[in-house]
Write a protein that holds these residues in place. Structure first.
Motif, mmCIF file in Angstrom:
data_model
loop_
_atom_site.group_PDB
_atom_site.id
_atom_site.type_symbol
_atom_site.label_atom_id
_atom_site.label_comp_id
_atom_site.label_asym_id
_atom_site.label_seq_id
_atom_site.Cartn_x
_atom_site.Cartn_y
_atom_site.Cartn_z
ATOM 1 N N LYS B 38 11.219 11.510 -4.799
ATOM 2 C CA LYS B 38 12.463 10.908 -4.295
ATOM 3 C C LYS B 38 13.343 11.996 -3.666
ATOM 4 N N ALA B 39 13.465 13.099 -4.377
ATOM 5 C CA ALA B 39 14.321 14.199 -3.877
ATOM 6 C C ALA B 39 13.764 14.807 -2.590
ATOM 7 N N ALA B 40 12.445 14.674 -2.394
ATOM 8 C CA ALA B 40 11.823 15.220 -1.182
ATOM 9 C C ALA B 40 11.774 14.187 -0.056
ATOM 10 N N GLY B 41 12.489 13.080 -0.231
ATOM 11 C CA GLY B 41 12.645 12.127 0.862
ATOM 12 C C GLY B 41 11.657 10.980 0.872
ATOM 13 N N VAL B 42 10.810 10.865 -0.145
ATOM 14 C CA VAL B 42 9.858 9.749 -0.193
ATOM 15 C C VAL B 42 10.602 8.479 -0.620
ATOM 16 N N ASP B 43 10.323 7.390 0.064
ATOM 17 C CA ASP B 43 10.943 6.105 -0.289
ATOM 18 C C ASP B 43 10.203 5.525 -1.490
ATOM 19 N N SER B 60 -2.440 9.579 6.013
ATOM 20 C CA SER B 60 -2.706 10.543 7.087
ATOM 21 C C SER B 60 -1.804 11.765 6.934
ATOM 22 N N ALA B 61 -2.052 12.749 7.801
ATOM 23 C CA ALA B 61 -1.254 13.977 7.755
ATOM 24 C C ALA B 61 0.227 13.703 8.010
ATOM 25 N N ASP B 65 3.401 15.277 6.055
ATOM 26 C CA ASP B 65 4.502 15.967 6.735
ATOM 27 C C ASP B 65 5.859 15.359 6.372
ATOM 28 N N ALA B 66 5.843 14.086 6.000
ATOM 29 C CA ALA B 66 7.106 13.411 5.671
ATOM 30 C C ALA B 66 7.649 13.810 4.301
ATOM 31 N N LEU B 128 -7.312 16.606 4.315
ATOM 32 C CA LEU B 128 -6.053 15.876 4.111
ATOM 33 C C LEU B 128 -5.647 15.948 2.633
ATOM 34 N N TRP B 129 -6.637 15.769 1.761
ATOM 35 C CA TRP B 129 -6.399 15.847 0.320
ATOM 36 C C TRP B 129 -5.774 17.203 -0.062
ATOM 37 N N ASP B 130 -6.359 18.264 0.448
ATOM 38 C CA ASP B 130 -5.846 19.591 0.105
ATOM 39 C C ASP B 130 -4.440 19.812 0.665
ATOM 40 N N GLN B 131 -4.213 19.293 1.861
ATOM 41 C CA GLN B 131 -2.853 19.383 2.436
ATOM 42 C C GLN B 131 -1.848 18.686 1.521
#
Lengths: 305, 305
Positions: B38-43, B60-61, B65-66, B128-131
């Motif tokens: 939440k603090a990192a901007g995830v809804d 996806s990437a 990034d979000a 993608l998983w590692d990212q």
């Protein structure tokens, strides 16, 4: 759902579908874990999105006494007979829940994450607990006997919730009842598969002399599971059902890993580590069965998904 | 629920309550596993009866990034400072989810029984998983750093869903990210507790050099867990939360069994094997803490419930 389990033609058709579609080496009777409870007079329904719901959860000996004799199971008997005819050489595996798992539904009134009321009875009312599980072992034994006598050529006892128990409690308060259930059909001389989920800690304890095969879920590395079970039992398992959502190369590597480990077992039934997930692509299952058959053409062992 | 986690006075009050009421030897920060998301901007919201629900599951990437920088966490920082002041000599344990568990919520969009989409990404889209897990390890590291710098004197990394993984997948695709998270706060020199549920198969693998304590859930016999973890780590655990619904004699015997096994460990934090069940009688918790304190007056070791 529960009505379908008491309808001979529905049971027959649903049981046959995976054999027809995927060519698996055995059929497992379409049923539900609460079918023998319903047949024994318990007011239980299956609620969509919830699971089995018991109208009057058991809290006393009166609740145990209310578990009657199996009745109205003639349609299931008919289904098994029809299936044995239709399947020919393909074995039909009969199916029943284990006393602990059925007790949990009866005491909690439905599915439970923590089984707190069940464990409280197990620990604090050991006489009532033993009455209940003894009664369930009898009912389940009768239900399995009916299936075998009608034509099932193996049976599976499914202890869905056993993994919630410590080994000590499982061995002291649960296993004797499952053993009695398994022993009660010993005279019918069919292979008995004993399976639970989340049972990594219990595998050694579940490998009782009263069964021939122990199922291993996908959380346990098959080689570890085989080592815990020992050399007196065959094993069943244990591809992660979620693996079927991955690329084919991943599925193949996971299946190869299982086959490599299975080499050390006293017999191996290839299977998923738990049920097929509802959104699985059926084509992937077909491909997996074909791949296993091609592989097993050069190997021994029964292959079933 | 989630709003309370971002309100300094609420966090302070709720964190202090069990210390005041039961006299436990440590406090654990009131928070939720999705707070850093939440603090990192995830809804993300917490839906009653469901759990965390993520509005836009990551596929996806762009989803990775979000996940932004931690923002709006000043109230949590204030809470930790207030707590450190109020608690005095009683340690405050900071808290954060592990990358795998957070990834599962982000990919599935909410709680999942089978983690099929999560595992499919892990197996079929390893880059993608590692990212994603790398990004989560960074965010979690920042969140723990904030808590320690504000006064937390130990931290717990909670990998709720790790038990859904095989040991091979855990070691290859998940553990390196958890290790990076734990290593990122090594310079702050506080004890790091690493805990998951249903992790009997993983305990040896979870005992990484980057943590000092490994939590053991109630399904594993504590003596077995200690043997798997080895002598380089202290252990935490592992009374069955359901045991608190039994008679006192049962609770006492279960606690004695744990204390007897703990003698072989390199330090032991007495705790439940998972969270307190909502309908637990708080008086039983108080009595258990009193009993443990009376017992530990003649023994060494930290006691915490």
């Amino acid at each position: 759902m529960l009505a379908a389990c008491f309808n001979a033609d529905m049971v027959t058709e649903i049981t046959l579908q995976p054999v027809r579609r995927h060519g698996v080496d055995a059929a497992i009777l379409f049923s539900d874990i609460v079918v023998p409870l319903k047949a024994a007079g318990v007011d239980v329904t299956i609620v969509s999105g919830v699971g089995p719901v018991v109208a009057a959860p058991i809290t006393s000996a009166a609740g145990v006494d209310a578990i009657g004799e199996l009745a109205g199971v003639d349609q299931i008997e008919t289904a098994v007979k029809q299936l044995a005819n239709e399947l020919g050489d393909v074995p039909l595996i009969g199916f029943c829940g284990a006393p602990f798992t059925l007790a949990s539904y009866l005491i909690e009134g439905g599915p439970s994450r923590d089984h707190a009321a069940t464990k409280a009875m197990m620990w604090s009312q050991p006489d009532l607990w033993d009455q209940l599980l003894s009664r369930l072992a009898e009912v389940c034994g009768q239900f399995l006997r009916l299936q075998i006598q009608a034509g099932a050529s193996a049976i599976q006892v499914f202890d869905s919730w056993a993994g919630a128990l410590t080994r000590h409690d499982y061995e002291q308060r649960v296993r004797p009842h499952t053993q009695r259930l398994l022993a009660s059909i010993a005279d019918l001389d069919v292979p008995r598969i004993h399976f639970g989920v989340g049972t990594g800690e219990l595998l050694h304890s579940m490998a009782v002399p009263e069964c021939e095969v122990v199922g291993i879920d996908h959380r346990v590395d098959l080689a570890d599971g085989i080592a815990r079970i020992g050399s007196d039992h065959a094993v069943q398992g244990n591809l992660d059902p979620a693996a079927l959502f991955a690329d084919w190369a991943v599925i193949e590597a996971a299946a190869e890993h299982i086959l490599a480990a299975a080499g050390s077992a006293q017999g191996h039934i290839f299977n998923l580590g738990h049920g097929v997930l509802p959104t699985t692509d059926p084509g992937v299952l077909t491909r997996l069965v074909e791949w296993l058959h091609a592989r097993s053409a050069t190997e021994s062992g029964m292959v079933s998904v």
